[in-house]
Design an enzyme around this catalytic site. Structure first.
Site, PDB file in Angstrom:
ATOM      1  N   ILE A 107      26.144  36.598  85.542  1.00  7.88           N
ATOM      2  CA  ILE A 107      26.301  36.026  86.878  1.00  7.88           C
ATOM      3  C   ILE A 107      25.460  36.773  87.908  1.00  7.88           C
ATOM      4  CG2 ILE A 107      27.962  35.603  88.735  1.00  7.88           C
ATOM      5  CD1 ILE A 107      30.085  35.184  86.512  1.00  7.88           C
ATOM      6  N   TYR A 119      43.690  42.894  82.448  1.00  2.00           N
ATOM      7  CA  TYR A 119      42.697  42.040  83.090  1.00  2.00           C
ATOM      8  C   TYR A 119      43.343  41.175  84.172  1.00  2.00           C
ATOM      9  CZ  TYR A 119      38.425  39.250  83.390  1.00  2.00           C
ATOM     10  OH  TYR A 119      37.274  38.655  83.836  1.00  2.00           O
ATOM     11  N   LYS A 128      42.266  41.450  88.111  1.00  2.73           N
ATOM     12  CA  LYS A 128      41.657  40.331  88.832  1.00  2.73           C
ATOM     13  C   LYS A 128      42.549  39.817  89.964  1.00  2.73           C
ATOM     14  CE  LYS A 128      37.725  40.341  86.821  1.00  2.73           C
ATOM     15  NZ  LYS A 128      36.523  40.727  87.599  1.00  2.73           N
ATOM     16  N   THR A 152      27.723  33.866  79.553  1.00  4.78           N
ATOM     17  CA  THR A 152      27.100  35.151  79.857  1.00  4.78           C
ATOM     18  C   THR A 152      26.947  35.942  78.564  1.00  4.78           C
ATOM     19  OG1 THR A 152      29.233  36.255  80.189  1.00  4.78           O
ATOM     20  CG2 THR A 152      28.230  35.175  82.117  1.00  4.78           C
TER      21      THR A 152
END
EC number: 1.1.1.-
Length: 475
Positions: A15, A173, A177, A208
């Site tokens: 990104i 995670y 986030k 990605t």
């Protein structure tokens, strides 16, 4: 979108790289790319030069470790020195999950590392950029429309759809986030009076290098993503960059504190996994948006059945361990049944392991006359069983999730993990209300035969299975 200022991007792959190239193509005067690896940042800077449209375009690279405050300050100071000012900043640095475990087994060291990079790093970067941008002269957002006001800079953090939903086995995670969203919101409020906008983009599956590596490690992952995402495909890094460009541009002059979800519709179905570290089945075109491909159901852990017996010396031993027998899909693949054990008579003949052989060879009916059944069923989110009555004693144990047990009289009870019901030939239905009907759940039943039952009028009570009958006919 026209960009007349200069950009600073942290992250030289995926990104971050897509954002840097987009800035160059949209006309920024200059850009500095920062990355933990200077060589990677330099390669992206060179590529930006080849695609830039500004005649005096400038591109430089700098090394940065976002977990170290001094490193971040040095990188930002370098970018400011090279560019003169930073109008658009993007932070896409971060790490993914290495070990996916339930909360009870989650790694403390990985949790701390995740927060050090994804949370503390985001805080350090946002803090340092805010401090710099406060010192910059205000410039008109759009000279043709003075009412849009002035700007001293824009910051976009790359968050995740996991900042809005939880994923089983990924507490580190999910928590990190969620924290990124909190940092973005608070920074937006603190910076509003200074003309500094702070937003984030929150993608789910993006094509990605990190996700590509996960696809190599998990061959079925690509197909899983395709089926899980309502739009039917993984996102391009360029599509995320498009959202970053919008939030950075004058067209988003009234947007601050926004956390834009980019997930192809994925989080509209919070029951669907959003993590590459979990090998779970995705939803198909079922009207309920969720399906079970195998046991366990998506979002529930695998169970292990251990069967014991006697060896030749008469010692107790484990004969074998597995995941159960006779998995059967139910309710349009909204649930799956797993037979853990069954007997066709009582008392049970254990000699020569004949009981194990019988249980394995033949899938049982709903229950055996004079026998027993141990059955586990995984329910999809919000799944409701039909009203039914089995002429048995049923011990129902909630293994995972929250269920509502409803009787034909209208009486109901909420049952949570570890709760037990003793169903005595009564008509009832089960509703999985885990996560307000957004998450899967699991119940285990032990079914034993009972004598004929008569009601208060002396009439025989008959059993019926409703639509469950089709799953047990012929056995």
């Amino acid at each position: 979108m026209d960009f007349t200022g200069s950009a600073f991007v942290i992250g030289a792959s995926g990104i971050g790289k897509a954002c840097a190239l987009a800035f160059a193509r949209y006309g920024v005067r200059g850009i500095v790319i920062a990355d933990l690896t200077l060589k990677a940042a330099s390669a992206v800077a060179a590529e930006c030069k080849s695609q830039a449209i500004h005649p005096d375009f400038l591109a430089e690279a700098v090394a940065v470790d976002i977990t170290k405050e001094e490193s971040v300050h040095q990188a930002i100071a370098y970018a400011h020195q090279v560019l003169g000012r930073i109008d658009y900043a993007v932070n896409s640095a971060g790490v993914g999950v290495q070990l996916a475990n339930e909360i009870a087994e989650a790694s403390v060291s990985e949790f701390e590392k995740m927060f050090k990079v994804n949370v503390t790093g985001t805080f350090i970067v946002t803090r340092a950029l805010s401090a710099l941008m406060k010192t910059q002269d205000p410039v008109p957002v759009d000279e043709a429309v003075p009412a849009r006001g002035v700007s001293q800079g824009s910051i976009v953090n790359v968050g995740s759809a996991s900042g809005f939903v939880a994923t089983p086995g990924m507490v580190q995670y999910t928590a990190a986030k969620h924290a990124v969203i909190g940092i973005t919101k608070n920074a937006a409020l603190d910076n509003a009076k200074h003309g500094i906008r702070v937003n984030s983009v929150c993608p789910s599956w993006v094509d990605t290098p990190m996700i590509r590596k996960a696809m190599d490690d998990i061959p079925e992952l690509g197909e899983m993503i395709q089926k899980a995402v309502p739009l039917g495909r993984i996102a391009l890094a360029e599509e995320v960059a498009d959202a970053v460009m919008f939030l950075s541009s004058s067209r988003a002059s009234y947007a601050t504190g926004c956390n834009m979800i980019l997930d192809g519709g994925l989080t509209r179905y919070p029951r669907i996994p959003s993590s590459p570290s979990l090998t779970m089945a995705p939803p198909n075109n079922n009207p309920n948006g969720y399906y079970v491909e195998s046991f366990p159901a998506p979002g529930l852990r695998q169970i292990v059945r251990h069967i014991t017996g006697l060896n030749e010396q008469g010692k107790s031993v484990f004969l074998h361990s597995d995941h159960g027998d006779h998995h059967r899909f139910m309710v349009q693949n909204q649930a799956i049944s797993n037979l853990l054990y069954s007997t066709q008579e009582t008392p049970v003949d254990l000699n020569n392991n004949i009981d194990i052989q019988k249980a394995k060879e033949k899938e049982p009916p709903f229950h055996y006359k004079s026998g027993s059944i141990v059955r586990m069923i995984d329910f999809g989110p919000g799944v409701e069983s039909p009203l039914h009555r089995a002429m048995t004693i049923d011990y129902g144990i909630i293994v995972e999730g929250v269920f509502e047990l409803i009787l034909d009289s209208g009486e109901k009870r909420i049952m949570r993990q570890g709760d037990v019901s003793v169903q005595r030939a009564t008509a009832h239905k089960w509703v999985n209300v885990t996560g307000n009907g957004t998450l899967p759940g699991r119940v285990m039943w032990v079914l034993l035969d009972c004598k004929e039952v008569v009601d208060a009028k002396g009439e025989k009570v008959e059993g019926y299975l409703g639509s469950l009958q089709e799953h047990y006919e012929g056995r």
